[in-house]
Design an enzyme around this catalytic site. Structure first.
Site, short mmCIF file in Angstrom:
data_model
loop_
_atom_site.label_atom_id
_atom_site.label_comp_id
_atom_site.label_asym_id
_atom_site.label_seq_id
_atom_site.Cartn_x
_atom_site.Cartn_y
_atom_site.Cartn_z
N TYR A 158 0.81 -1.22 0.00
CA TYR A 158 0.00 0.00 0.00
C TYR A 158 0.85 1.27 0.00
O TYR A 158 0.32 2.36 0.14
CB TYR A 158 -0.89 -0.02 1.25
N LYS A 165 -2.08 9.47 0.48
CA LYS A 165 -3.06 9.87 1.49
C LYS A 165 -2.40 10.68 2.61
O LYS A 165 -3.02 11.59 3.18
CB LYS A 165 -3.77 8.64 2.05
#
Length: 253
Positions: A158, A165
């Protein structure tokens, strides 16, 4: 902006949901349209999916309109916001729920794809920053970005989206300071793994996640949308640059 049945709404309020035709974005759009907002549904590529979302929300009684724009590019964001200025003259709520994800081992990153993920994550608020101060309704404007717990917690494969993010949450804080004087509140909601999400999780990893989640289940897109809605309420005007986490309490363990 007024509230109806505890939800953010207003007859005549205009809400833009970026990435509003699927997943969490669609759940947010449904929440806002049910509350009485006119919802502008932004999408970039999947026209069939966008038309299906528009039809679904319209059949549920919502007032919605599709707006196609690639928010990973500066020109796409500028055109989107200028179209809204021309047609509505203002924007009461902006929810950024779009995302791009290319899983890969951190030691073998997809550099170009990671940069693209980052452009989608920060694009609407970064490329649109110069216009949001005058487009958002003074004193009651609300901007909410949908982030991820992967911005602060290491999730296998990720790294690209996690970095994107994290950058988004930083941008939320900086933009919150810039717009607070206009009465525009900028905040974020960090979602954990969402039930029914498009990114698959290996069975063993999912079992481990559920074991450490106090609720014993994954959060839903609707629960994330509820948290977004809370930040859009008039009573949330004192919250600036905050990140609410919706993960069933998994981050507590």
């Amino acid at each position: 902006m007024t509230a109806i049945n505890g939800a953010p709404a207003a007859s005549g309020s205009v809400a833009l949901v970026i990435g509003g035709t699927r997943g969490i974005g669609l759940a947010v759009a449904r929440k806002l349209s049910t509350a009485g907002c006119e919802v502008l549904l932004n999408y970039a590529h999947d026209e069939d999916g966008a038309l299906a979302a528009e039809r679904q929300l319209s059949e549920e009684g919502g007032k919605v309109r599709l707006m196609r724009a690639d928010i990973g590019r500066p020109a796409g964001v500028v055109r989107l916001l200028e179209d809204i200025r021309h047609t509505h003259g203002r924007l009461d709520v902006l929810v950024h729920a779009a995302g791009s994800f290319h899983p890969a081992p951190t030691a073998s990153p997809h550099i170009g794809k990671y940069l693209g993920d980052g452009a989608v994550a920060v694009g609407p608020l970064l490329y649109g920053a110069a216009r949001l101060g005058t487009l958002m309704t003074p004193d009651t404007g609300r901007i909410v970005a949908v982030s991820s717990v992967g911005a602060r917690t290491v999730v296998p494969g990720y790294a690209g989206l996690g970095m994107a993010k994290a950058a988004l949450e930083t941008l939320v804080r900086y933009l919150a300071v810039e717009l607070a004087g206009k009465g525009v509140a900028v905040n974020a909601v960090a979602a954990g793994k969402v039930a029914g999400g498009s990114d698959p999780v290996p069975a063993q990893a999912l079992e481990g996640l559920l074991r450490r989640t106090p609720t014993g289940r994954l959060a839903t897109a609707e629960e994330v949308a509820d948290a977004v809605a809370l930040l859009c309420r008039p009573e949330a005007g004192g919250l600036h640059g905050q990140v609410l986490t919706v993960d069933g309490g998994a981050c507590l363990r």
